[in-house]
Scaffold this motif. Structure first.
Motif, PDB file in Angstrom:
ATOM      1  N   UNK A  45      12.025 -14.138  18.393  1.00 31.62           N
ATOM      2  CA  UNK A  45      12.353 -13.301  17.231  1.00 31.62           C
ATOM      3  C   UNK A  45      13.613 -12.523  17.531  1.00 31.62           C
ATOM      4  N   UNK A  46      14.197 -11.958  16.502  1.00 34.01           N
ATOM      5  CA  UNK A  46      15.545 -11.460  16.696  1.00 34.01           C
ATOM      6  C   UNK A  46      15.680  -9.991  16.344  1.00 34.01           C
ATOM      7  N   UNK A  47      15.094  -9.169  17.146  1.00 38.69           N
ATOM      8  CA  UNK A  47      15.415  -7.745  17.088  1.00 38.69           C
ATOM      9  C   UNK A  47      14.746  -6.970  15.985  1.00 38.69           C
ATOM     10  N   UNK A  48      14.805  -5.650  16.123  1.00 39.80           N
ATOM     11  CA  UNK A  48      14.119  -4.750  15.201  1.00 39.80           C
ATOM     12  C   UNK A  48      14.720  -4.750  13.794  1.00 39.80           C
ATOM     13  N   UNK A  49      16.009  -5.050  13.691  1.00 37.41           N
ATOM     14  CA  UNK A  49      16.630  -5.033  12.367  1.00 37.41           C
ATOM     15  C   UNK A  49      15.983  -6.103  11.497  1.00 37.41           C
ATOM     16  N   UNK A  50      15.865  -7.287  12.093  1.00 36.23           N
ATOM     17  CA  UNK A  50      15.231  -8.391  11.405  1.00 36.23           C
ATOM     18  C   UNK A  50      13.804  -8.019  11.005  1.00 36.23           C
ATOM     19  N   UNK A  51      13.118  -7.392  11.956  1.00 42.78           N
ATOM     20  CA  UNK A  51      11.730  -7.023  11.718  1.00 42.78           C
ATOM     21  C   UNK A  51      11.628  -6.041  10.558  1.00 42.78           C
ATOM     22  N   UNK A  52      12.512  -5.042  10.565  1.00 42.62           N
ATOM     23  CA  UNK A  52      12.502  -4.044   9.493  1.00 42.62           C
ATOM     24  C   UNK A  52      12.827  -4.681   8.153  1.00 42.62           C
ATOM     25  N   UNK A  53      13.798  -5.591   8.156  1.00 42.72           N
ATOM     26  CA  UNK A  53      14.166  -6.196   6.876  1.00 42.72           C
ATOM     27  C   UNK A  53      13.025  -7.080   6.370  1.00 42.72           C
ATOM     28  N   UNK A  54      12.273  -7.668   7.307  1.00 48.63           N
ATOM     29  CA  UNK A  54      11.080  -8.424   6.894  1.00 48.63           C
ATOM     30  C   UNK A  54      10.080  -7.515   6.200  1.00 48.63           C
ATOM     31  N   UNK A  55       9.812  -6.371   6.855  1.00 47.83           N
ATOM     32  CA  UNK A  55       8.852  -5.428   6.278  1.00 47.83           C
ATOM     33  C   UNK A  55       9.337  -4.972   4.909  1.00 47.83           C
ATOM     34  N   UNK A  56      10.626  -4.644   4.843  1.00 49.21           N
ATOM     35  CA  UNK A  56      11.187  -4.163   3.575  1.00 49.21           C
ATOM     36  C   UNK A  56      10.991  -5.208   2.489  1.00 49.21           C
ATOM     37  N   UNK A  57      11.286  -6.466   2.839  1.00 43.05           N
ATOM     38  CA  UNK A  57      11.185  -7.527   1.840  1.00 43.05           C
ATOM     39  C   UNK A  57       9.738  -7.704   1.380  1.00 43.05           C
ATOM     40  N   UNK A  58       8.823  -7.832   2.333  1.00 49.21           N
ATOM     41  CA  UNK A  58       7.427  -8.083   1.959  1.00 49.21           C
ATOM     42  C   UNK A  58       6.867  -6.890   1.176  1.00 49.21           C
ATOM     43  N   UNK A  59       7.227  -5.680   1.616  1.00 48.35           N
ATOM     44  CA  UNK A  59       6.754  -4.488   0.907  1.00 48.35           C
ATOM     45  C   UNK A  59       7.250  -4.481  -0.529  1.00 48.35           C
ATOM     46  N   UNK A  60       8.507  -4.864  -0.674  1.00 50.87           N
ATOM     47  CA  UNK A  60       9.096  -4.867  -2.012  1.00 50.87           C
ATOM     48  C   UNK A  60       8.295  -5.765  -2.958  1.00 50.87           C
ATOM     49  N   UNK A  61       7.879  -6.946  -2.466  1.00 52.93           N
ATOM     50  CA  UNK A  61       7.139  -7.850  -3.353  1.00 52.93           C
ATOM     51  C   UNK A  61       5.811  -7.234  -3.755  1.00 52.93           C
ATOM     52  N   UNK A  62       5.186  -6.567  -2.809  1.00 54.39           N
ATOM     53  CA  UNK A  62       3.920  -5.899  -3.114  1.00 54.39           C
ATOM     54  C   UNK A  62       4.112  -4.827  -4.163  1.00 54.39           C
ATOM     55  N   UNK A  63       5.135  -4.005  -3.950  1.00 58.52           N
ATOM     56  CA  UNK A  63       5.376  -2.903  -4.890  1.00 58.52           C
ATOM     57  C   UNK A  63       5.751  -3.447  -6.263  1.00 58.52           C
ATOM     58  N   UNK A  64       6.570  -4.530  -6.261  1.00 59.40           N
ATOM     59  CA  UNK A  64       6.988  -5.106  -7.536  1.00 59.40           C
ATOM     60  C   UNK A  64       5.802  -5.648  -8.319  1.00 59.40           C
ATOM     61  N   UNK A  65       4.765  -6.065  -7.590  1.00 59.59           N
ATOM     62  CA  UNK A  65       3.629  -6.647  -8.304  1.00 59.59           C
ATOM     63  C   UNK A  65       2.617  -5.591  -8.732  1.00 59.59           C
ATOM     64  N   UNK A  66       2.866  -4.332  -8.335  1.00 57.02           N
ATOM     65  CA  UNK A  66       1.940  -3.258  -8.711  1.00 57.02           C
ATOM     66  C   UNK A  66       1.702  -3.151 -10.220  1.00 57.02           C
ATOM     67  N   UNK A  67       2.784  -3.234 -11.031  1.00 55.86           N
ATOM     68  CA  UNK A  67       2.554  -3.088 -12.473  1.00 55.86           C
ATOM     69  C   UNK A  67       1.554  -4.094 -13.026  1.00 55.86           C
ATOM     70  N   UNK A  68       1.481  -5.282 -12.408  1.00 57.62           N
ATOM     71  CA  UNK A  68       0.508  -6.268 -12.886  1.00 57.62           C
ATOM     72  C   UNK A  68      -0.915  -5.840 -12.588  1.00 57.62           C
ATOM     73  N   UNK A  69      -1.048  -4.953 -11.605  1.00 56.09           N
ATOM     74  CA  UNK A  69      -2.385  -4.502 -11.233  1.00 56.09           C
ATOM     75  C   UNK A  69      -2.556  -3.037 -11.619  1.00 56.09           C
TER      76      UNK A  69
END
Ligand SMILES: Nc1ncnc2c1ncn2[C@@H]1O[C@H](COP(=O)(O)OP(=O)(O)O)[C@@H](O)[C@H]1O
Ligand SMILES: [Mg+2]
Lengths: 399, 235
Positions: A1-25
């Protein structure tokens, strides 16, 4: 794996999808958020009672004011002095003086029954007999309506809190004291302190009405400076003619308030904790359904190479975001509903009512939001683990 | 990697693979002593009846699951024993997946969906945008870049799915019934697209299908039967 930046951007991306889907729920999200809002509102609301009470007590004393009680008495209720003693106390070193004499007020403290406006039931209201220096001994005391009572006359003035909370204490009303009816001639404010809850009359008038002879219960004095306290205290306690103890007013009122604030605070935490358990399950439920509604999406992201840690973090963050939504709502609600709300409660030390206003302090708001965050984090934990543990291959084909 | 399985240079090299699923007290043996070599540049169709283990095999090749026994080597690297954590990183670098149900994120536009695998790389925003544009152009979906999945037809969604599968230029493109949910016309277009990616861009593709019409587009077809691969439909 490639460093904490990558890891953070992964978290940011996955979190964003969750938050974006909140209105549906939104139904389930709203239910959980309201649950958490309720916890925070109740917590902050109840604790604001304690904070308001503490604040009222803190406003009651200033550091250059002292209170003298008989040795062993822990409140004015059980204290007592004859006039000889109160004179000696007034003349003790350290007491501030004016051309009219020392700033010391020997006082009487009795309790009368009055109906509380909010409930209609009779409660104990303190009636205090004071001497002329009383108005100068207490800082910031002023008449806000009507006038001061005349010395030697059967008249009373009423603290602004007492006038608000108890029936029959408006200017022009007549107060029943024993067999007498004393006119209310004025309303005074003591800046939110304990005196706001009291009714005041001339001490000599009260002595007569209660057949107290020439006795008092306490002496309130203004010191030359806060530093003069020890000089005054040593002089009074060392005097063989006196059997007295000296307290700083601030200490006296602080001690007065601890029992009440402790009880209220404990109660607040207890209720809020019980509600929080419910709110945790609400968040848990919402996050479980969020995770299961997105089983295939999460599996897809994992197949693409997103890490399971990113999935855990994102579910947790989503849960916390949901909780913060509720927390901020609850905090705002409690501020609007409770801050400055006037009330009265029993002060167990004096067995009489004390009026004060609730204080939703910034610390309480922060505390509420911290609780919400914890509820969200706890509620999100198991769903996050489930989301990360889901076998990818099987979940990819789920509808 | 000391146990390098082969010197024959096959991109995909599977040796003696066995896969057993445990369901309750029961063991289900889906693959047994299975061997497969796929040279680089091949377009392989994997056929077989439903439940024969096609998806299971594809998942092993794609590093989504571990074999019970045997070795899976991709481009000379043993992946069967990598930890889940390492496998995730390996997938990001080496595999593109295309799913029967497209598996696009409904909250993202087509271009954002295609960008997803690039979020795991160190490419800058501008570089990612350029890659996404190239991939969308390759599948003929430039004009739909800003559309959400629900605004796209099935065929268009699968094009976006393929664009996402190739956007990182992976070693391998794995497709599980890519036309299974499409009508004949849209399915044909998708197959044509995969064929073009194989022929014109040299993509190595393994496609699971039960449609003979689909397998006809591949350069080779193998059949899965009773846990083993054969050249012919029946043995
Ligand atoms: N995660 C799993 N747990 C248990 N059994 C499974 C699992 N995945 C697949 N199977 C079983 O393995 C067999 C092959 O499944 P699969 O590879 O999906 O077949 P195909 O794709 O050829 O239709 C089926 O009997 C299926 O029920
Ligand atoms: Mg399948």
């Amino acid at each position: 794996m490639s460093g904490p930046v990558n890891w953070l951007s992964q978290i940011a991306a996955v979190t964003k999808f969750g938050l974006l889907s909140m209105p549906q729920r939104r139904g389930s999200v709203a239910a959980a958020a309201f649950g958490i809002a309720g916890v925070v509102a109740v917590l902050v609301g109840v604790l604001s009672i304690a904070a308001g009470f503490r604040r009222a007590m803190a406003a009651s004393g200033s550091p250059d004011a002292a209170l003298v009680l008989r040795s062993g008495a822990d409140s004015e209720m059980v204290s007592g002095f004859l006039r000889d003693s109160t004179r000696i106390i007034a003349d003790a070193p350290g007491v501030a003086r004016t051309p009219e004499g020392p700033l010391a007020s020997a006082e009487l403290f009795v309790i009368i029954n009055l109906p509380k406006i909010s409930t209609g039931t009779d409660v104990n209201v303190p009636l205090r007999g004071v001497e002329r220096p009383a108005l100068k001994v207490r800082e910031g005391l002023r008449i806000v309506k009507g006038r001061m009572f005349e010395w030697g006359r059967d008249e009373v003035i009423v603290g602004i809190g007492a006038a608000r909370e108890f029936d029959g204490l408006q200017v022009g009303d007549r107060l029943k004291v024993g067999r007498y009816l004393w006119p209310v001639v004025g309303i005074f404010s003591a800046g939110g302190g304990a005196a706001d809850s009291e009714i005041w009359s001339d001490a000599t008038v009260l002595q007569a009405a209660y057949h107290r002879g020439d006795s008092f219960q306490s002496v309130f004095v203004k010191l030359k400076s806060p530093d003069a306290f020890n000089e005054f205290k040593d002089a009074v306690t060392a005097d063989p003619r006196l059997n007295a103890q000296v307290l700083r007013q601030t200490d006296y009122y602080a001690e007065n308030s601890t029992a009440v604030t402790k009880l209220i605070t404990t109660l607040g935490y207890l209720i809020a904790s019980l509600m929080a358990v419910g709110a945790v399950f609400g968040a848990l439920n919402t996050m479980y359904s969020s995770v299961s509604a997105r089983t295939r999406e999460i599996a897809t992201l994992r197949a693409l190479g997103f890490g399971s840690a990113a999935v855990v973090a994102s579910v947790m963050l989503e849960s916390i975001a949901l909780a913060l939504l509720g927390g901020v709502l609850g905090a705002a609600l409690s501020y609007v509903a409770f801050n400055g709300f006037h009330t009265a409660t029993m002060n167990w030390q004096s067995f009489s009512q004390i009026t004060f206003s609730l204080a939703v302090t910034p610390q309480l708001l922060v505390q509420g939001v911290v609780w919400a965050t914890l509820i969200g984090a706890i509620g999100g934990m198991l769903p996050a683990i489930r989301a990360a543990r889901q076998p990818i291959a099987a979940a990819l084909w789920e509808l | 990697m000391s146990e390098q399985a082969t010197g024959n240079g096959a991109l995909v090299d599977i040796r003696g693979v066995e896969k057993v699923f445990r369901r309750g007290a029961e063991d289900i043996q889906v693959l047994k002593d299975l061997n497969l070599e796929v040279p680089a540049g091949e377009f392989l169709a994997l056929m077989g009846p439903s439940g024969s283990g096609k998806s299971t095999l594809l998942n092993l090749i794609g590093g989504l699951d571990h074999p019970t026994r045997g070795t899976v080597s991709i481009a000379g690297e043993r992946i069967d024993q990598l930890s889940d954590h390492r496998l995730a990183a390996w997938r990001a670098r080496h595999v593109g997946f295309v799913f029967q149900l497209y598996n696009l994120l409904p909250v993202l536009t087509a271009e954002r969906n295609v960008e997803l695998p690039l979020l795991l790389t160190h490419l800058s925003k501008a570089e990612r945008r350029a890659h996404v544009a190239t991939a969308l152009a390759a599948v003929g979906l430039e004009h739909r870049a800003k559309h959400y999945p629900r605004q796209l037809s099935g065929g268009e969604q699968q094009r976006a799915g393929i664009a996402r599968g190739i956007v990182t230029d992976p070693t391998l493109l794995l497709c599980d019934e890519p036309t299974g949910d499409l009508d004949r016309k849209a399915g044909d277009e998708i197959l044509g697209l995969l064929q073009a990616l194989n022929r014109e861009h040299g993509k190595t593709i393994i496609m699971v299908t039960h449609d003979p019409h689909a397998s006809a587009r591949a350069s080779r077809t193998v059949y899965l039967n009773k846990g083993q691969l054969t050249r012919e439909p029946n043995d």
